[in-house]
Design a protein around this motif. Structure first.
Motif, PDB file in Angstrom:
ATOM      1  N   VAL A   6       0.822  -1.198   0.000  1.00 58.38           N
ATOM      2  CA  VAL A   6       0.000   0.000   0.000  1.00 58.38           C
ATOM      3  C   VAL A   6       0.859   1.253   0.000  1.00 58.38           C
ATOM      4  O   VAL A   6       0.579   2.222  -0.681  1.00 58.38           O
ATOM      5  CB  VAL A   6      -0.943   0.019   1.226  1.00 58.38           C
ATOM      6  CG1 VAL A   6      -1.733   1.313   1.264  1.00 58.38           C
ATOM      7  CG2 VAL A   6      -1.885  -1.169   1.179  1.00 58.38           C
ATOM      8  N   PHE A   7       1.944   1.237   0.763  1.00 57.62           N
ATOM      9  CA  PHE A   7       2.764   2.429   0.942  1.00 57.62           C
ATOM     10  C   PHE A   7       4.160   2.205   0.391  1.00 57.62           C
ATOM     11  O   PHE A   7       4.759   1.164   0.609  1.00 57.62           O
ATOM     12  CB  PHE A   7       2.905   2.775   2.429  1.00 57.62           C
ATOM     13  CG  PHE A   7       1.609   3.096   3.088  1.00 57.62           C
ATOM     14  CD1 PHE A   7       0.742   4.018   2.552  1.00 57.62           C
ATOM     15  CD2 PHE A   7       1.252   2.459   4.270  1.00 57.62           C
ATOM     16  CE1 PHE A   7      -0.440   4.322   3.164  1.00 57.62           C
ATOM     17  CE2 PHE A   7       0.066   2.749   4.891  1.00 57.62           C
ATOM     18  CZ  PHE A   7      -0.793   3.691   4.343  1.00 57.62           C
ATOM     19  N   GLN A 122     -12.469   4.507   5.532  1.00 63.29           N
ATOM     20  CA  GLN A 122     -12.591   5.498   4.458  1.00 63.29           C
ATOM     21  C   GLN A 122     -12.885   6.896   4.990  1.00 63.29           C
ATOM     22  O   GLN A 122     -12.527   7.903   4.365  1.00 63.29           O
ATOM     23  CB  GLN A 122     -13.716   5.063   3.521  1.00 63.29           C
ATOM     24  CG  GLN A 122     -13.869   5.905   2.266  1.00 63.29           C
ATOM     25  CD  GLN A 122     -15.072   5.470   1.432  1.00 63.29           C
ATOM     26  OE1 GLN A 122     -15.892   4.672   1.876  1.00 63.29           O
ATOM     27  NE2 GLN A 122     -15.166   6.000   0.228  1.00 63.29           N
ATOM     28  N   GLU A 130     -10.763  13.784  -0.125  1.00 61.42           N
ATOM     29  CA  GLU A 130     -10.412  12.829  -1.170  1.00 61.42           C
ATOM     30  C   GLU A 130     -11.674  12.251  -1.795  1.00 61.42           C
ATOM     31  O   GLU A 130     -12.736  12.223  -1.184  1.00 61.42           O
ATOM     32  CB  GLU A 130      -9.531  11.718  -0.592  1.00 61.42           C
ATOM     33  CG  GLU A 130      -8.184  12.212  -0.082  1.00 61.42           C
ATOM     34  CD  GLU A 130      -7.295  11.087   0.408  1.00 61.42           C
ATOM     35  OE1 GLU A 130      -7.539   9.929   0.006  1.00 61.42           O
ATOM     36  OE2 GLU A 130      -6.360  11.359   1.183  1.00 61.42           O
ATOM     37  N   HIS A 134     -11.297   6.832  -4.764  1.00 63.26           N
ATOM     38  CA  HIS A 134      -9.907   6.643  -4.340  1.00 63.26           C
ATOM     39  C   HIS A 134      -9.835   6.195  -2.890  1.00 63.26           C
ATOM     40  O   HIS A 134      -9.100   5.255  -2.543  1.00 63.26           O
ATOM     41  CB  HIS A 134      -9.120   7.940  -4.523  1.00 63.26           C
ATOM     42  CG  HIS A 134      -7.702   7.847  -4.058  1.00 63.26           C
ATOM     43  ND1 HIS A 134      -7.302   8.201  -2.786  1.00 63.26           N
ATOM     44  CD2 HIS A 134      -6.574   7.419  -4.692  1.00 63.26           C
ATOM     45  CE1 HIS A 134      -6.009   8.006  -2.658  1.00 63.26           C
ATOM     46  NE2 HIS A 134      -5.536   7.538  -3.788  1.00 63.26           N
ATOM     47  N   SER A 135     -10.590   6.848  -2.020  1.00 59.03           N
ATOM     48  CA  SER A 135     -10.539   6.508  -0.600  1.00 59.03           C
ATOM     49  C   SER A 135     -11.087   5.115  -0.341  1.00 59.03           C
ATOM     50  O   SER A 135     -10.583   4.390   0.517  1.00 59.03           O
ATOM     51  CB  SER A 135     -11.308   7.545   0.222  1.00 59.03           C
ATOM     52  OG  SER A 135     -12.668   7.609  -0.174  1.00 59.03           O
ATOM     53  N   THR A 137     -10.993   2.546  -2.486  1.00 59.62           N
ATOM     54  CA  THR A 137      -9.997   1.585  -2.977  1.00 59.62           C
ATOM     55  C   THR A 137      -8.863   1.412  -1.969  1.00 59.62           C
ATOM     56  O   THR A 137      -8.454   0.286  -1.656  1.00 59.62           O
ATOM     57  CB  THR A 137      -9.427   2.051  -4.325  1.00 59.62           C
ATOM     58  OG1 THR A 137     -10.481   2.078  -5.297  1.00 59.62           O
ATOM     59  CG2 THR A 137      -8.332   1.107  -4.801  1.00 59.62           C
ATOM     60  N   GLN A 138      -8.363   2.530  -1.443  1.00 60.11           N
ATOM     61  CA  GLN A 138      -7.262   2.445  -0.483  1.00 60.11           C
ATOM     62  C   GLN A 138      -7.698   1.770   0.806  1.00 60.11           C
ATOM     63  O   GLN A 138      -6.966   0.952   1.376  1.00 60.11           O
ATOM     64  CB  GLN A 138      -6.713   3.839  -0.171  1.00 60.11           C
ATOM     65  CG  GLN A 138      -5.569   3.800   0.832  1.00 60.11           C
ATOM     66  CD  GLN A 138      -4.868   5.125   0.936  1.00 60.11           C
ATOM     67  OE1 GLN A 138      -4.002   5.443   0.119  1.00 60.11           O
ATOM     68  NE2 GLN A 138      -5.225   5.917   1.927  1.00 60.11           N
ATOM     69  N   GLN A 141      -7.897  -1.950   0.239  1.00 61.53           N
ATOM     70  CA  GLN A 141      -6.561  -2.544   0.172  1.00 61.53           C
ATOM     71  C   GLN A 141      -5.972  -2.727   1.569  1.00 61.53           C
ATOM     72  O   GLN A 141      -5.403  -3.785   1.882  1.00 61.53           O
ATOM     73  CB  GLN A 141      -5.644  -1.653  -0.667  1.00 61.53           C
ATOM     74  CG  GLN A 141      -5.896  -1.704  -2.151  1.00 61.53           C
ATOM     75  CD  GLN A 141      -4.962  -0.783  -2.921  1.00 61.53           C
ATOM     76  OE1 GLN A 141      -4.531   0.248  -2.401  1.00 61.53           O
ATOM     77  NE2 GLN A 141      -4.655  -1.135  -4.153  1.00 61.53           N
ATOM     78  N   LEU A 142      -6.114  -1.715   2.393  1.00 61.66           N
ATOM     79  CA  LEU A 142      -5.579  -1.798   3.748  1.00 61.66           C
ATOM     80  C   LEU A 142      -6.239  -2.904   4.538  1.00 61.66           C
ATOM     81  O   LEU A 142      -5.579  -3.715   5.195  1.00 61.66           O
ATOM     82  CB  LEU A 142      -5.766  -0.456   4.467  1.00 61.66           C
ATOM     83  CG  LEU A 142      -4.723   0.623   4.186  1.00 61.66           C
ATOM     84  CD1 LEU A 142      -5.211   1.971   4.700  1.00 61.66           C
ATOM     85  CD2 LEU A 142      -3.397   0.269   4.830  1.00 61.66           C
ATOM     86  N   SER A 174      -4.586   5.078   6.949  1.00 59.00           N
ATOM     87  CA  SER A 174      -5.170   5.533   5.685  1.00 59.00           C
ATOM     88  C   SER A 174      -4.732   6.939   5.314  1.00 59.00           C
ATOM     89  O   SER A 174      -4.729   7.295   4.139  1.00 59.00           O
ATOM     90  CB  SER A 174      -6.698   5.462   5.745  1.00 59.00           C
ATOM     91  OG  SER A 174      -7.224   6.438   6.637  1.00 59.00           O
ATOM     92  N   ARG A 176      -1.752   8.044   5.646  1.00 60.06           N
ATOM     93  CA  ARG A 176      -0.301   8.032   5.456  1.00 60.06           C
ATOM     94  C   ARG A 176       0.351   9.017   6.421  1.00 60.06           C
ATOM     95  O   ARG A 176       1.052   9.954   6.015  1.00 60.06           O
ATOM     96  CB  ARG A 176       0.055   8.340   3.999  1.00 60.06           C
ATOM     97  CG  ARG A 176      -0.522   7.336   3.015  1.00 60.06           C
ATOM     98  CD  ARG A 176      -0.236   7.694   1.583  1.00 60.06           C
ATOM     99  NE  ARG A 176      -0.887   8.930   1.172  1.00 60.06           N
ATOM    100  CZ  ARG A 176      -2.168   9.025   0.808  1.00 60.06           C
ATOM    101  NH1 ARG A 176      -2.924   7.951   0.802  1.00 60.06           N
ATOM    102  NH2 ARG A 176      -2.673  10.188   0.441  1.00 60.06           N
TER     103      ARG A 176
END
Length: 240
Positions: A6-7, A122, A130, A134-135, A137-138, A141-142, A174, A176
């Motif tokens: 992710v990062f 999210q 955001e 996009h939020s 999806t991230q 993933q997390l 989330s 970062r």
């Protein structure tokens, strides 16, 4: 457990993440005044991991709240990510700083009970402006990377304590964050689950150069940190 999926690794800033000078905290007045913190001094560099330790009632959580801009000291100065918290005299300014660069993990999880796991993770990104796509999806993933792919649409009440804490960590990740504050992150968990949570926290520290500042009674967790700081009689002492 690595979060590199992710990062990507971050380049540490040369500036101090946190600077604390002459910080004191008092409650009450006159003969009833109680000093919780007295002349605390602290400098934290990027990507350090720090354990705040001490007896129950020593003021660790109070100190953490002040460092994060959730509470005010009585005297002294706290500079977080180059911003003097005293100069940010309105909550909106502090909230903007936290939303941009700070993550939190609390012992009590602090999930929104009416939102499912995906929505909880999210939410901070949406509040930062955001996009939903996009939020989402991230966040997904997390959660999948933290082993919660089958729990995306479960409410907090439908999750175990360990699952709720993993959701809380995903929420903190989330944004970062450059710095993550955690107050007894394993306090409500069994040993095995707690060890997994600790591994996740140090993955963030390692993979994304996020500074960790943890309040803990867990000696094993404290021993994994680069620095251990003991709060005793209102003063902060470096532990060798």
């Amino acid at each position: 457990m690595s979060l590199n999926g992710v990062f990507s690794a971050a380049t540490a800033s040369a500036e101090n993440i946190l600077e604390v000078h002459h910080l004191s905290k008092h409650v009450g007045q006159g003969e009833h005044r109680l000093s919780i913190l007295t002349g605390v001094e602290l400098v934290v560099k990027p990507a350090q991991s720090i354990a705040l330790i001490g007896e129950s009632g020593s003021g660790k959580s109070t100190l953490l709240g002040i460092l994060a801009g959730l509470d005010d000291g009585s005297e002294g100065d706290v500079k977080l990510l180059g911003e003097s918290l005293g100069a940010l005299d309105d909550e909106d300014g502090r909230a903007a700083l936290r939303a941009r660069d700070v993550g939190f993990v609390f012992q009590a999880f602090m999930l929104v009970p009416t939102l499912n796991a995906l929505e909880n993770v999210q939410l901070p990104a949406l509040l930062r402006g955001e996009s939903d796509a996009h939020s989402r999806t991230q966040a997904e993933q997390l959660l999948r990377q933290l082993g919660l792919g089958e729990r995306l649409h479960h409410l907090p009440a439908q999750l175990s304590g360990g699952e709720q804490q993993r959701v809380a960590i995903a929420r903190a990740f989330s944004g970062r964050p450059r710095v993550l504050f955690a107050d007894e992150p394993t306090g409500n968990l069994d040993r095995k689950t707690g060890e997994r949570i600790v591994d996740l926290l140090f993955s963030l520290n390692r993979d994304y150069a996020t500074t960790l500042i943890l309040v803990t009674h867990d000696e094993q967790l404290a021993a994994r940190c680069e620095r251990r700081l003991r709060l005793l009689d209102g003063k902060l002492q470096e532990v060798a």
